[in-house]
Scaffold this motif. Structure first.
Motif, PDB file in Angstrom:
ATOM      1  N   TYR A   6       0.833  -1.193   0.000  1.00 37.81           N
ATOM      2  CA  TYR A   6       0.000   0.000   0.000  1.00 37.81           C
ATOM      3  C   TYR A   6       0.871   1.248   0.000  1.00 37.81           C
ATOM      4  O   TYR A   6       2.037   1.214   0.362  1.00 37.81           O
ATOM      5  N   TRP A   7       0.278   2.376  -0.414  1.00 32.79           N
ATOM      6  CA  TRP A   7       0.973   3.666  -0.527  1.00 32.79           C
ATOM      7  C   TRP A   7       0.596   4.517   0.672  1.00 32.79           C
ATOM      8  O   TRP A   7      -0.588   4.645   1.000  1.00 32.79           O
ATOM      9  N   LYS A   8       1.603   5.117   1.296  1.00 40.70           N
ATOM     10  CA  LYS A   8       1.338   5.937   2.477  1.00 40.70           C
ATOM     11  C   LYS A   8       2.481   6.925   2.682  1.00 40.70           C
ATOM     12  O   LYS A   8       3.627   6.625   2.364  1.00 40.70           O
ATOM     13  N   ARG A   9       2.142   8.088   3.244  1.00 41.47           N
ATOM     14  CA  ARG A   9       3.159   9.072   3.636  1.00 41.47           C
ATOM     15  C   ARG A   9       3.301   9.008   5.151  1.00 41.47           C
ATOM     16  O   ARG A   9       2.298   9.008   5.871  1.00 41.47           O
ATOM     17  N   TYR A  10       4.554   8.981   5.616  1.00 38.37           N
ATOM     18  CA  TYR A  10       4.802   8.882   7.055  1.00 38.37           C
ATOM     19  C   TYR A  10       5.976   9.777   7.425  1.00 38.37           C
ATOM     20  O   TYR A  10       7.002   9.781   6.738  1.00 38.37           O
ATOM     21  N   THR A  11       5.815  10.534   8.504  1.00 37.38           N
ATOM     22  CA  THR A  11       6.905  11.346   9.030  1.00 37.38           C
ATOM     23  C   THR A  11       7.386  10.699  10.313  1.00 37.38           C
ATOM     24  O   THR A  11       6.601  10.492  11.253  1.00 37.38           O
ATOM     25  N   TYR A  12       8.670  10.363  10.339  1.00 37.80           N
ATOM     26  CA  TYR A  12       9.281   9.724  11.500  1.00 37.80           C
ATOM     27  C   TYR A  12       9.475  10.743  12.624  1.00 37.80           C
ATOM     28  O   TYR A  12       9.518  11.955  12.366  1.00 37.80           O
ATOM     29  N   PRO A  13       9.631  10.277  13.867  1.00 39.46           N
ATOM     30  CA  PRO A  13       9.833  11.196  14.997  1.00 39.46           C
ATOM     31  C   PRO A  13      11.010  12.162  14.817  1.00 39.46           C
ATOM     32  O   PRO A  13      10.967  13.294  15.305  1.00 39.46           O
ATOM     33  N   ASN A  14      12.054  11.768  14.080  1.00 46.73           N
ATOM     34  CA  ASN A  14      13.217  12.644  13.868  1.00 46.73           C
ATOM     35  C   ASN A  14      12.991  13.658  12.748  1.00 46.73           C
ATOM     36  O   ASN A  14      13.853  14.483  12.468  1.00 46.73           O
TER      37      ASN A  14
END
Length: 162
Positions: A6-14
């Motif tokens: 699946y396609w998704k945008r994710y911003t990591y904690p850093n």
């Protein structure tokens, strides 16, 4: 070719951001774009979280690598280009120059003697013809650019300056 689930945008904690395909285990897998907080960008293919296959890597200083990766490292054929116009086209192994290739200097010459042949790191070990590796590196560079354009066109970044 889609490999991910699946396609998704994710911003990591850093602050690093990835947009692309993910596998069922939650790892980057398939096509995607990773933007690090320092401005480094990778656009291309991922396998189980690693840059793998064809891709384009750009550093904040303008230096770039376009070509093949394995386990997150330059591996196969590609082009490493510096912002001053100097570039190496040819073979890479385990994240470093290793194999047949050619150096082109900022003045668009290959040096005297010609810097073409077998390299280990920054050293030209054997001066000989590297035409096949050079042509493959140029093909990989074009393929990496085409892949990057295709991936970026699918992301929320399309139209944004990054």
């Amino acid at each position: 070719m889609s490999l991910g689930g699946y396609w998704k945008r994710y911003t990591y904690p850093n602050g690093d951001t990835y947009e692309g395909e993910w596998n069922k285990d939650g790892r980057k897998h398939g096509e995607g774009m990773l933007v690090l907080t320092d401005g480094t960008k990778f656009v291309g293919h991922f396998t189980d979280g690693f840059c793998e296959g064809i891709g384009l890597l750009k550093f904040p200083d303008g230096t770039s690598y376009a070509g093949y990766f394995a386990k997150g490292k330059y591996h196969g054929v590609g082009t490493f280009s510096r912002v001053d116009g100097m570039k190496y086209e040819g073979d890479f192994a385990n994240g470093r120059v290793e194999g047949l290739g050619i150096i082109t200097f900022p003045d668009n010459t290959n040096g005297r003697p010609k810097q073409e042949g077998y390299f280990m790191g920054t050293e030209l070990v054997n001066n000989n013809n590297a035409t096949d590796s050079i042509l493959k590196a140029r093909e990989a560079t074009k393929k990496a650019a085409d892949t990057a354009r295709s991936v970026v066109s699918k992301t929320a970044w399309m139209g944004q300056r990054h």
